[in-house]
Motif scaffolding. Sequence first.
Motif, PDB file in Angstrom:
ATOM      1  N   THR A  52       0.691  -1.436  -0.009  1.00 54.90           N
ATOM      2  CA  THR A  52       0.125   0.025  -0.015  1.00 54.90           C
ATOM      3  C   THR A  52       0.941   1.277   0.050  1.00 54.90           C
ATOM      4  OG1 THR A  52      -1.728  -1.259   1.209  1.00 54.90           O
ATOM      5  CG2 THR A  52      -1.746   1.280   1.079  1.00 54.90           C
ATOM      6  N   ILE A  53       1.930   1.368   0.774  1.00 52.02           N
ATOM      7  CA  ILE A  53       2.851   2.177   0.653  1.00 52.02           C
ATOM      8  C   ILE A  53       3.433   2.690  -0.705  1.00 52.02           C
ATOM      9  CG2 ILE A  53       4.879   3.199   1.710  1.00 52.02           C
ATOM     10  CD1 ILE A  53       2.791   3.327   3.758  1.00 52.02           C
ATOM     11  N   SER A  54       4.004   1.573  -1.348  1.00 55.30           N
ATOM     12  CA  SER A  54       4.326   1.551  -2.757  1.00 55.30           C
ATOM     13  C   SER A  54       3.391   2.195  -3.598  1.00 55.30           C
ATOM     14  CB  SER A  54       4.875   0.227  -3.117  1.00 55.30           C
ATOM     15  OG  SER A  54       5.479   0.113  -4.327  1.00 55.30           O
ATOM     16  N   ALA A  55       1.952   1.626  -3.612  1.00 55.32           N
ATOM     17  CA  ALA A  55       1.017   2.119  -4.293  1.00 55.32           C
ATOM     18  C   ALA A  55       0.711   3.537  -4.186  1.00 55.32           C
ATOM     19  CB  ALA A  55      -0.287   1.467  -4.143  1.00 55.32           C
ATOM     20  N   PHE A  56       0.879   4.023  -3.127  1.00 55.35           N
ATOM     21  CA  PHE A  56       0.691   5.598  -2.630  1.00 55.35           C
ATOM     22  C   PHE A  56       1.801   6.380  -3.445  1.00 55.35           C
ATOM     23  CE2 PHE A  56       0.477   9.176   0.543  1.00 55.35           C
ATOM     24  CZ  PHE A  56      -0.301   9.845  -0.110  1.00 55.35           C
ATOM     25  N   GLN A  57       2.945   5.833  -3.363  1.00 59.84           N
ATOM     26  CA  GLN A  57       4.146   6.418  -4.014  1.00 59.84           C
ATOM     27  C   GLN A  57       3.727   6.752  -5.278  1.00 59.84           C
ATOM     28  OE1 GLN A  57       7.362   3.995  -3.276  1.00 59.84           O
ATOM     29  NE2 GLN A  57       7.726   4.797  -1.255  1.00 59.84           N
ATOM     30  N   ASP A  58       3.346   5.566  -6.003  1.00 63.51           N
ATOM     31  CA  ASP A  58       2.861   5.549  -7.492  1.00 63.51           C
ATOM     32  C   ASP A  58       1.769   6.518  -7.835  1.00 63.51           C
ATOM     33  OD1 ASP A  58       4.958   3.781  -7.841  1.00 63.51           O
ATOM     34  OD2 ASP A  58       3.389   1.884  -7.886  1.00 63.51           O
ATOM     35  N   TYR A  59       0.862   6.523  -6.895  1.00 63.54           N
ATOM     36  CA  TYR A  59      -0.335   7.532  -7.091  1.00 63.54           C
ATOM     37  C   TYR A  59       0.214   8.754  -6.866  1.00 63.54           C
ATOM     38  CZ  TYR A  59      -4.687  10.061  -6.205  1.00 63.54           C
ATOM     39  OH  TYR A  59      -5.737  10.961  -6.033  1.00 63.54           O
TER      40      TYR A  59
ATOM     41  N   GLU B 267      -7.857   8.750  -1.559  1.00 63.59           N
ATOM     42  CA  GLU B 267      -7.928   8.484  -2.894  1.00 63.59           C
ATOM     43  C   GLU B 267      -7.325   7.191  -3.532  1.00 63.59           C
ATOM     44  OE1 GLU B 267      -7.400  12.080  -4.904  1.00 63.59           O
ATOM     45  OE2 GLU B 267      -9.184  13.032  -4.132  1.00 63.59           O
ATOM     46  N   ALA B 268      -6.044   7.197  -3.059  1.00 60.05           N
ATOM     47  CA  ALA B 268      -4.963   5.957  -3.697  1.00 60.05           C
ATOM     48  C   ALA B 268      -5.823   4.844  -2.865  1.00 60.05           C
ATOM     49  CB  ALA B 268      -3.801   6.321  -2.938  1.00 60.05           C
ATOM     50  N   VAL B 269      -5.881   4.741  -1.541  1.00 57.50           N
ATOM     51  CA  VAL B 269      -6.610   3.220  -1.181  1.00 57.50           C
ATOM     52  C   VAL B 269      -7.966   3.050  -1.658  1.00 57.50           C
ATOM     53  CG1 VAL B 269      -7.169   2.071   0.920  1.00 57.50           C
ATOM     54  CG2 VAL B 269      -5.256   3.871   1.157  1.00 57.50           C
ATOM     55  N   GLU B 270      -8.589   3.991  -2.220  1.00 56.79           N
ATOM     56  CA  GLU B 270     -10.221   3.752  -2.889  1.00 56.79           C
ATOM     57  C   GLU B 270      -9.685   3.180  -4.267  1.00 56.79           C
ATOM     58  OE1 GLU B 270     -13.027   7.468  -1.026  1.00 56.79           O
ATOM     59  OE2 GLU B 270     -11.818   7.718  -3.022  1.00 56.79           O
ATOM     60  N   GLY B 271      -8.577   3.645  -5.039  1.00 57.72           N
ATOM     61  CA  GLY B 271      -8.088   3.033  -6.205  1.00 57.72           C
ATOM     62  C   GLY B 271      -7.757   1.682  -6.143  1.00 57.72           C
ATOM     63  N   ILE B 272      -7.063   1.286  -4.697  1.00 61.54           N
ATOM     64  CA  ILE B 272      -6.472  -0.043  -4.702  1.00 61.54           C
ATOM     65  C   ILE B 272      -7.857  -0.839  -4.383  1.00 61.54           C
ATOM     66  CG2 ILE B 272      -5.455  -1.439  -3.072  1.00 61.54           C
ATOM     67  CD1 ILE B 272      -3.609   0.861  -2.369  1.00 61.54           C
TER      68      ILE B 272
ATOM     69  N   SER C 205       3.178   9.997  -7.537  1.00 62.41           N
ATOM     70  CA  SER C 205       4.026  10.556  -8.641  1.00 62.41           C
ATOM     71  C   SER C 205       2.994  10.737  -9.996  1.00 62.41           C
ATOM     72  CB  SER C 205       5.156   9.639  -9.017  1.00 62.41           C
ATOM     73  OG  SER C 205       4.674   8.268  -9.207  1.00 62.41           O
ATOM     74  N   THR C 206       2.111  10.116 -10.055  1.00 58.36           N
ATOM     75  CA  THR C 206       1.381   9.963 -11.406  1.00 58.36           C
ATOM     76  C   THR C 206       0.518  11.299 -11.329  1.00 58.36           C
ATOM     77  OG1 THR C 206       1.135   7.771 -11.490  1.00 58.36           O
ATOM     78  CG2 THR C 206      -0.522   8.769 -12.673  1.00 58.36           C
ATOM     79  N   ASN C 207       0.007  11.815 -10.151  1.00 58.95           N
ATOM     80  CA  ASN C 207      -1.176  12.878  -9.997  1.00 58.95           C
ATOM     81  C   ASN C 207      -0.585  14.205  -9.598  1.00 58.95           C
ATOM     82  OD1 ASN C 207      -3.830  11.117 -10.275  1.00 58.95           O
ATOM     83  ND2 ASN C 207      -2.652   9.984  -9.204  1.00 58.95           N
ATOM     84  N   TYR C 208       0.644  14.109  -9.071  1.00 58.87           N
ATOM     85  CA  TYR C 208       0.946  15.582  -8.461  1.00 58.87           C
ATOM     86  C   TYR C 208       2.400  15.900  -9.136  1.00 58.87           C
ATOM     87  CZ  TYR C 208      -2.610  15.196  -4.931  1.00 58.87           C
ATOM     88  OH  TYR C 208      -3.756  14.990  -4.562  1.00 58.87           O
ATOM     89  N   THR C 209       2.589  17.153  -9.284  1.00 61.61           N
ATOM     90  CA  THR C 209       3.743  17.538  -9.669  1.00 61.61           C
ATOM     91  C   THR C 209       4.850  17.816  -8.637  1.00 61.61           C
ATOM     92  OG1 THR C 209       3.445  19.875  -9.389  1.00 61.61           O
ATOM     93  CG2 THR C 209       2.771  19.116 -11.502  1.00 61.61           C
ATOM     94  N   VAL C 210       6.222  17.577  -8.801  1.00 59.67           N
ATOM     95  CA  VAL C 210       7.363  17.866  -7.911  1.00 59.67           C
ATOM     96  C   VAL C 210       6.898  19.002  -7.090  1.00 59.67           C
ATOM     97  CG1 VAL C 210       9.724  18.144  -7.508  1.00 59.67           C
ATOM     98  CG2 VAL C 210       8.945  16.822  -9.308  1.00 59.67           C
ATOM     99  N   GLY C 211       6.583  20.332  -7.576  1.00 61.52           N
ATOM    100  CA  GLY C 211       6.329  21.301  -6.597  1.00 61.52           C
ATOM    101  C   GLY C 211       5.095  21.317  -5.655  1.00 61.52           C
ATOM    102  N   GLU C 212       4.064  20.560  -6.280  1.00 63.60           N
ATOM    103  CA  GLU C 212       2.912  20.246  -5.401  1.00 63.60           C
ATOM    104  C   GLU C 212       3.207  19.499  -4.319  1.00 63.60           C
ATOM    105  OE1 GLU C 212      -0.614  20.784  -8.648  1.00 63.60           O
ATOM    106  OE2 GLU C 212       0.305  18.890  -8.551  1.00 63.60           O
TER     107      GLU C 212
END
Length: 263
Positions: free
Chosen positions: A112-119, A175-180, A121-128
């Motif tokens: 789950t921690i890894s999936a959150f990292q993926d979420y 939102e990430a866990v909802e996606g899982i 990186s996919t949905n936010y910019t570096v600045g965000e």
Amino acid sequence: MDDFAWLDGYVAEQQQTEIAATIGEWRQAGIGYAAYYALVGVESQDAIDVMGDAGKAYDLDGNPLNSFMFTRSSFRDYLIDAGKTAIDLGTNYFMLDNASLNLGTLSFDSETISAFQDYLSTNYTVGELASMGVSDVSTFNYADYLKSAEGGSYIDTDSLDDSIPGDDLWYAWIEAVEGIERAFYEQWTSELRSYALSTYSREIYLGANRSVGPNQWANIDKLDYAMSETFIDTLGYPYYNLDHVYKNARNFNKRFWSWGFLS
């Protein structure tokens, strides 16, 4: 449904033969069989022993809980394999219990921690991400962050349940866990339907006990029917009733399967 209980590949071969014969007799009489499974609890000691901690949810401190969860790939694979055994034995319907869960503190396992990292990186910019306290998303561990001073100094899962952060990072986690969760229902239903059709040219129907509240409808499009206990005696019937549940099921072109009382 009867007292065959929990079906999986660990059931003895002779017993499987007897179960299949009984289900076949019922089918000839026009009676379908519904197999019972659940999140959190597993009613197969062999499966529990084989999966071990790899199938379990984890708390904020990184300790395995006594609950098996869809966030773990080994448990997802097990549920699908067990479902295929049930189909081999003649099952028509599937009922998944304990499926209305608190997603916020559901599990802090490594997957789950890894999936959150993926979420992130996919949905936010570096600045965000930086503005949310994430300097390096590739190594970001949300459980460790929550225990840090910056993340709220939470000491355990209970303290987090008592006072959720309520910031942008927390809602991104939800939102990430909802996606899982949604991915689990997609995998579970599609693989079992495909197996039943390709192997036996048989339609099967799947539902999950997701209460009579908002959770019931979150992934209803992946399921064949809505399902929940209906405790009419404690509901305050008829002043309080379940008309809204039946109507919502109809809105989604589904039927509602009532547990416990006639609906």
